[in-house]
Design a protein around this motif. Structure first.
Motif, PDB file in Angstrom:
ATOM      1  N   PHE A  48     -13.921   3.417  18.065  1.00 21.41           N
ATOM      2  CA  PHE A  48     -13.202   3.788  16.846  1.00 21.41           C
ATOM      3  C   PHE A  48     -11.898   3.000  16.746  1.00 21.41           C
ATOM      4  N   PHE A  49     -11.547   2.623  15.518  1.00 26.23           N
ATOM      5  CA  PHE A  49     -10.314   1.881  15.271  1.00 26.23           C
ATOM      6  C   PHE A  49      -9.575   2.478  14.077  1.00 26.23           C
ATOM      7  N   ARG A  50      -8.233   2.445  14.148  1.00 23.60           N
ATOM      8  CA  ARG A  50      -7.437   2.869  12.991  1.00 23.60           C
ATOM      9  C   ARG A  50      -7.583   1.822  11.907  1.00 23.60           C
ATOM     10  N   ARG A  51      -7.942   2.266  10.710  1.00 23.68           N
ATOM     11  CA  ARG A  51      -8.097   1.339   9.589  1.00 23.68           C
ATOM     12  C   ARG A  51      -6.743   0.719   9.258  1.00 23.68           C
ATOM     13  N   SER A  52      -6.752  -0.570   8.985  1.00 28.20           N
ATOM     14  CA  SER A  52      -5.514  -1.259   8.643  1.00 28.20           C
ATOM     15  C   SER A  52      -5.076  -0.918   7.222  1.00 28.20           C
ATOM     16  N   LEU A  53      -3.811  -1.186   6.935  1.00 26.81           N
ATOM     17  CA  LEU A  53      -3.305  -1.043   5.564  1.00 26.81           C
ATOM     18  C   LEU A  53      -3.771  -2.261   4.779  1.00 26.81           C
ATOM     19  N   ASP A  54      -4.724  -2.058   3.882  1.00 26.01           N
ATOM     20  CA  ASP A  54      -5.309  -3.146   3.113  1.00 26.01           C
ATOM     21  C   ASP A  54      -4.904  -3.024   1.649  1.00 26.01           C
ATOM     22  N   VAL A  55      -4.340  -4.094   1.090  1.00 25.98           N
ATOM     23  CA  VAL A  55      -3.810  -4.049  -0.280  1.00 25.98           C
ATOM     24  C   VAL A  55      -4.891  -3.655  -1.282  1.00 25.98           C
ATOM     25  N   LYS A  56      -6.051  -4.308  -1.235  1.00 23.97           N
ATOM     26  CA  LYS A  56      -7.118  -4.029  -2.200  1.00 23.97           C
ATOM     27  C   LYS A  56      -7.617  -2.594  -2.066  1.00 23.97           C
ATOM     28  N   ARG A  89      -5.021   9.669   2.280  1.00 20.93           N
ATOM     29  CA  ARG A  89      -5.211   8.261   2.645  1.00 20.93           C
ATOM     30  C   ARG A  89      -4.087   7.365   2.131  1.00 20.93           C
ATOM     31  N   ILE A  90      -3.424   7.764   1.047  1.00 22.88           N
ATOM     32  CA  ILE A  90      -2.322   6.934   0.531  1.00 22.88           C
ATOM     33  C   ILE A  90      -0.954   7.532   0.858  1.00 22.88           C
ATOM     34  N   ARG A  91      -0.939   8.575   1.678  1.00 23.16           N
ATOM     35  CA  ARG A  91       0.323   9.287   1.939  1.00 23.16           C
ATOM     36  C   ARG A  91       1.395   8.363   2.521  1.00 23.16           C
ATOM     37  N   PHE A  92       0.997   7.453   3.388  1.00 25.14           N
ATOM     38  CA  PHE A  92       2.004   6.596   4.007  1.00 25.14           C
ATOM     39  C   PHE A  92       2.681   5.710   2.970  1.00 25.14           C
ATOM     40  N   ILE A  93       1.917   5.194   2.007  1.00 22.79           N
ATOM     41  CA  ILE A  93       2.498   4.361   0.948  1.00 22.79           C
ATOM     42  C   ILE A  93       3.433   5.192   0.075  1.00 22.79           C
ATOM     43  N   ARG A  94       3.049   6.435  -0.208  1.00 24.90           N
ATOM     44  CA  ARG A  94       3.931   7.307  -0.980  1.00 24.90           C
ATOM     45  C   ARG A  94       5.195   7.620  -0.182  1.00 24.90           C
ATOM     46  N   GLY A 136       0.117   2.229  -9.691  1.00 29.66           N
ATOM     47  CA  GLY A 136      -0.427   1.535  -8.534  1.00 29.66           C
ATOM     48  C   GLY A 136      -0.575   0.057  -8.772  1.00 29.66           C
ATOM     49  N   ARG A 137       0.471  -0.563  -9.305  1.00 26.88           N
ATOM     50  CA  ARG A 137       0.393  -1.997  -9.561  1.00 26.88           C
ATOM     51  C   ARG A 137       0.297  -2.779  -8.258  1.00 26.88           C
ATOM     52  N   LEU A 138      -0.486  -3.845  -8.320  1.00 23.94           N
ATOM     53  CA  LEU A 138      -0.806  -4.604  -7.120  1.00 23.94           C
ATOM     54  C   LEU A 138       0.438  -5.116  -6.406  1.00 23.94           C
ATOM     55  N   GLU A 139       1.421  -5.620  -7.163  1.00 17.96           N
ATOM     56  CA  GLU A 139       2.613  -6.186  -6.517  1.00 17.96           C
ATOM     57  C   GLU A 139       3.440  -5.108  -5.817  1.00 17.96           C
ATOM     58  N   GLN A 140       3.463  -3.899  -6.409  1.00 17.44           N
ATOM     59  CA  GLN A 140       4.211  -2.800  -5.780  1.00 17.44           C
ATOM     60  C   GLN A 140       3.533  -2.353  -4.489  1.00 17.44           C
ATOM     61  N   ILE A 141       2.204  -2.273  -4.520  1.00 18.10           N
ATOM     62  CA  ILE A 141       1.463  -1.877  -3.332  1.00 18.10           C
ATOM     63  C   ILE A 141       1.639  -2.916  -2.224  1.00 18.10           C
ATOM     64  N   ARG A 160       3.995  -4.152   3.017  1.00 16.54           N
ATOM     65  CA  ARG A 160       4.849  -5.026   3.848  1.00 16.54           C
ATOM     66  C   ARG A 160       5.974  -4.205   4.482  1.00 16.54           C
ATOM     67  N   GLU A 161       6.618  -3.356   3.667  1.00 19.67           N
ATOM     68  CA  GLU A 161       7.694  -2.511   4.187  1.00 19.67           C
ATOM     69  C   GLU A 161       7.132  -1.476   5.163  1.00 19.67           C
ATOM     70  N   GLY A 162       5.933  -0.983   4.853  1.00 12.60           N
ATOM     71  CA  GLY A 162       5.311   0.012   5.716  1.00 12.60           C
ATOM     72  C   GLY A 162       5.040  -0.528   7.108  1.00 12.60           C
ATOM     73  N   TYR A 163       4.505  -1.746   7.187  1.00 14.58           N
ATOM     74  CA  TYR A 163       4.259  -2.359   8.496  1.00 14.58           C
ATOM     75  C   TYR A 163       5.562  -2.532   9.269  1.00 14.58           C
ATOM     76  N   ALA A 164       6.619  -2.924   8.564  1.00 11.08           N
ATOM     77  CA  ALA A 164       7.918  -3.092   9.222  1.00 11.08           C
ATOM     78  C   ALA A 164       8.383  -1.761   9.817  1.00 11.08           C
ATOM     79  N   MET A 165       8.215  -0.667   9.044  1.00 12.43           N
ATOM     80  CA  MET A 165       8.623   0.655   9.533  1.00 12.43           C
ATOM     81  C   MET A 165       7.780   1.096  10.727  1.00 12.43           C
ATOM     82  N   ILE A 166       6.469   0.881  10.625  1.00 15.07           N
ATOM     83  CA  ILE A 166       5.562   1.291  11.698  1.00 15.07           C
ATOM     84  C   ILE A 166       5.964   0.660  13.021  1.00 15.07           C
TER      85      ILE A 166
END
Length: 238
Positions: A79-87, A168-173, A214-219, A224-230
């Protein structure tokens, strides 16, 4: 079969179910907050030790998280943690937007004044400034509003789907809330509820469409910011 034996078996099954449910909730929390790092393999032996359970209920909980999209399973590897994928996040936002707009239309037709008032009372509490509230608290309040609104539709299956998307989108929120959208969000909540109370379907739908942005550029920026925080939190031991 003896009644005592049946009762004992039933108790054993219920106990096993409660263990799986507890492990599932604990693992889901770790996944939502990315305490399991994106792309990392899940160490089943270590998790079983940490949670104080055997591999069987752990496997059941992990498989449930795979079915809900938090983890992936690779045969022969684990099992693997799913990555944060833009699409993927973009697709979830689109799905959430379409779902909530449909739920709002049902709510206009089915909501009672009493239920609407309950949500107004909830908004009074959630909008109150409280310095002790964490970002996690604010995200939970935001999710609760949307799920209360969805419940006005009376459609429990659609509500369940919305809850899964929200998780599933809680981290982005969380990232967006960290960046200070709180006050604007609260005002939009009030306007959406007013539209439903006034039986204005088109306004409720248009407000929700704009609100669930949920515009693509905002996501892309949020991820990007989420990975930095993680990884910053991991390096500082938080």
């Amino acid at each position: 079969m003896d009644k005592a034996v049946l009762s004992k078996q039933s108790t054993s099954i219920n106990h096993q179910v409660s263990i799986v449910e507890r492990v599932y909730e604990q693992l889901k929390d770790l996944a939502i907050r990315f305490k399991l790092l994106p792309g990392d393999r899940v160490n089943e032996v270590e998790l079983a030790r940490q949670l104080g359970v055997s591999r069987t209920p752990l496997r059941e909980a992990l498989n449930r998280l795979v079915s809900e999209g938090f983890l992936i399973f690779v045969p022969g590897k684990g099992f693997f943690r799913r990555s944060l994928d833009v699409k993927e996040i973009f697709d979830l936002y689109e799905m959430r937007q379409a779902l909530e707009m449909a739920l709002a239309e049902m709510a206009v037709q089915r909501a009672t004044p009493e239920k609407i008032q309950e949500i107004r009372d909830f908004l009074v509490v959630s909008m109150t400034e409280d310095p002790n509230r964490t970002v996690n608290d604010l995200v939970s309040l935001d999710e609760e509003f949307h799920e209360r609104m969805a419940s006005l539709s009376g459609n429990l299956e659609m509500l369940h789907t919305l809850r899964t998307i929200n998780a599933r989108i809680r981290f982005i929120r969380w990232v967006n809330m960290e960046n200070g959208r709180r006050r604007q969000t609260q005002c939009e909540h009030e306007a959406i509820l007013d539209a439903i109370a006034n039986h204005d379907v088109e306004k409720a739908r248009s407000l929700l469409q704009a609100h669930i942005d949920g515009r693509l550029e905002q996501i892309t920026l949020a991820i990007r910011e989420g990975y930095a925080m993680i990884y910053m939190n991991r390096s500082t031991g938080q």
